[in-house]
Design a protein around this motif. Structure first.
Motif, PDB file in Angstrom:
ATOM      1  N   ASN A   1       0.822  -1.214   0.000  1.00  0.00           N
ATOM      2  CA  ASN A   1       0.000   0.000   0.000  1.00  0.00           C
ATOM      3  C   ASN A   1       0.855   1.262   0.000  1.00  0.00           C
ATOM      4  OD1 ASN A   1      -2.523  -1.213  -0.069  1.00  0.00           O
ATOM      5  ND2 ASN A   1      -2.536  -1.535   2.132  1.00  0.00           N
ATOM      6  N   SER A   2       1.888   1.270   0.799  1.00  0.00           N
ATOM      7  CA  SER A   2       2.775   2.427   0.891  1.00  0.00           C
ATOM      8  C   SER A   2       3.435   2.711  -0.455  1.00  0.00           C
ATOM      9  CB  SER A   2       3.825   2.175   1.969  1.00  0.00           C
ATOM     10  OG  SER A   2       4.693   3.256   2.073  1.00  0.00           O
ATOM     11  N   TYR A   3       3.938   1.686  -1.101  1.00  0.00           N
ATOM     12  CA  TYR A   3       4.587   1.816  -2.408  1.00  0.00           C
ATOM     13  C   TYR A   3       3.606   2.362  -3.448  1.00  0.00           C
ATOM     14  CZ  TYR A   3       6.942   0.468  -6.735  1.00  0.00           C
ATOM     15  OH  TYR A   3       7.524   0.478  -7.981  1.00  0.00           O
ATOM     16  N   ASN A   4       2.417   1.778  -3.538  1.00  0.00           N
ATOM     17  CA  ASN A   4       1.429   2.208  -4.532  1.00  0.00           C
ATOM     18  C   ASN A   4       0.918   3.616  -4.257  1.00  0.00           C
ATOM     19  OD1 ASN A   4       1.423  -0.035  -6.297  1.00  0.00           O
ATOM     20  ND2 ASN A   4       0.275  -1.207  -4.792  1.00  0.00           N
ATOM     21  N   ASN A   5       0.783   3.994  -2.997  1.00  0.00           N
ATOM     22  CA  ASN A   5       0.376   5.362  -2.667  1.00  0.00           C
ATOM     23  C   ASN A   5       1.421   6.369  -3.133  1.00  0.00           C
ATOM     24  OD1 ASN A   5      -2.078   4.639  -1.569  1.00  0.00           O
ATOM     25  ND2 ASN A   5      -1.297   4.558   0.525  1.00  0.00           N
ATOM     26  N   LYS A   6       2.706   6.043  -2.963  1.00  0.00           N
ATOM     27  CA  LYS A   6       3.774   6.939  -3.408  1.00  0.00           C
ATOM     28  C   LYS A   6       3.785   7.059  -4.933  1.00  0.00           C
ATOM     29  CE  LYS A   6       6.993   6.066   0.353  1.00  0.00           C
ATOM     30  NZ  LYS A   6       8.236   5.382   0.701  1.00  0.00           N
ATOM     31  N   VAL A   7       3.632   5.936  -5.607  1.00  0.00           N
ATOM     32  CA  VAL A   7       3.662   5.921  -7.072  1.00  0.00           C
ATOM     33  C   VAL A   7       2.503   6.727  -7.653  1.00  0.00           C
ATOM     34  CG1 VAL A   7       3.361   4.418  -9.085  1.00  0.00           C
ATOM     35  CG2 VAL A   7       4.940   3.764  -7.279  1.00  0.00           C
ATOM     36  N   ASN A   8       1.325   6.608  -7.059  1.00  0.00           N
ATOM     37  CA  ASN A   8       0.125   7.232  -7.621  1.00  0.00           C
ATOM     38  C   ASN A   8      -0.198   8.608  -7.046  1.00  0.00           C
ATOM     39  OD1 ASN A   8      -0.436   5.008  -9.282  1.00  0.00           O
ATOM     40  ND2 ASN A   8      -1.335   3.926  -7.558  1.00  0.00           N
ATOM     41  N   LYS A   9       0.569   9.092  -6.111  1.00  0.00           N
ATOM     42  CA  LYS A   9       0.261  10.335  -5.403  1.00  0.00           C
ATOM     43  C   LYS A   9       0.098  11.528  -6.340  1.00  0.00           C
ATOM     44  CE  LYS A   9       2.565  13.497  -2.410  1.00  0.00           C
ATOM     45  NZ  LYS A   9       3.811  13.756  -1.745  1.00  0.00           N
ATOM     46  N   ASP A  10       1.095  11.801  -7.154  1.00  0.00           N
ATOM     47  CA  ASP A  10       1.064  12.987  -8.006  1.00  0.00           C
ATOM     48  C   ASP A  10      -0.006  12.909  -9.078  1.00  0.00           C
ATOM     49  OD1 ASP A  10       3.105  14.127  -6.587  1.00  0.00           O
ATOM     50  OD2 ASP A  10       4.665  13.352  -7.904  1.00  0.00           O
ATOM     51  N   SER A  11      -0.131  11.793  -9.736  1.00  0.00           N
ATOM     52  CA  SER A  11      -1.086  11.675 -10.838  1.00  0.00           C
ATOM     53  C   SER A  11      -2.522  11.705 -10.338  1.00  0.00           C
ATOM     54  CB  SER A  11      -0.832  10.392 -11.624  1.00  0.00           C
ATOM     55  OG  SER A  11      -1.104   9.263 -10.824  1.00  0.00           O
ATOM     56  N   LYS A  12      -2.752  11.287  -9.130  1.00  0.00           N
ATOM     57  CA  LYS A  12      -4.116  11.222  -8.626  1.00  0.00           C
ATOM     58  C   LYS A  12      -4.563  12.490  -7.903  1.00  0.00           C
ATOM     59  CE  LYS A  12      -4.648   6.487  -8.963  1.00  0.00           C
ATOM     60  NZ  LYS A  12      -5.209   5.300  -8.561  1.00  0.00           N
ATOM     61  N   ASN A  13      -3.637  13.391  -7.601  1.00  0.00           N
ATOM     62  CA  ASN A  13      -3.982  14.594  -6.862  1.00  0.00           C
ATOM     63  C   ASN A  13      -4.961  15.467  -7.651  1.00  0.00           C
ATOM     64  OD1 ASN A  13      -3.810  16.168  -4.560  1.00  0.00           O
ATOM     65  ND2 ASN A  13      -2.191  17.438  -5.429  1.00  0.00           N
ATOM     66  N   LEU A  14      -4.709  15.674  -8.930  1.00  0.00           N
ATOM     67  CA  LEU A  14      -5.598  16.469  -9.774  1.00  0.00           C
ATOM     68  C   LEU A  14      -6.978  15.823  -9.854  1.00  0.00           C
ATOM     69  CD1 LEU A  14      -6.184  18.730 -11.847  1.00  0.00           C
ATOM     70  CD2 LEU A  14      -5.316  17.177 -13.593  1.00  0.00           C
TER      71      LEU A  14
END
Length: 117
Positions: free
Chosen positions: A28-41
């Protein structure tokens, strides 16, 4: 079974050949870091649409009503966020947030409608 290294914490672990993480926490931690920027918008846009929808729904309990731009602004409605536009044969343009719509009228008023599902 082979020893592998966790992609998140780097710790060695045993498991299936295709396993990449030592625990659900690391996955979960890894996937949250990977998807953080793209999902913020996307997250911010969805939050704004959700807020607009709740405002329209609250002001339009009977499927069709009229309200002022002032009332919409007081509640924090953002006219830049909507999900679709519907143009009638007469050329009237309705803006929709999912099934809740609004039509700009003269004098700073808006007709609120709910689309039949």
């Amino acid at each position: 079974m082979q020893k592998q290294q966790c992609l998140e914490c780097g710790e060695p672990f045993k498991g299936r050949v295709d396993k990449k993480f030592c625990s659900d926490y690391c996955r979960n931690s890894y996937n949250n870091k990977v998807n953080k920027d793209s999902k913020n918008l996307i997250r911010n846009t969805n939050n704004r649409l959700r807020k607009n929808y709740r405002i329209l729904e609250a002001l339009n309990p009977n499927q069709k009503t009229k309200t002022s731009k002032t009332k919409l602004n007081e509640r924090g409605f953002d006219f830049n966020y909507f999900t679709s536009i519907y143009t009638t044969k007469a050329g009237t343009i309705y803006y929709f947030v999912y099934d809740q719509g609004y039509l700009p009228l003269e004098g700073g008023y808006y007709a609120l409608v709910k689309r039949d599902s």
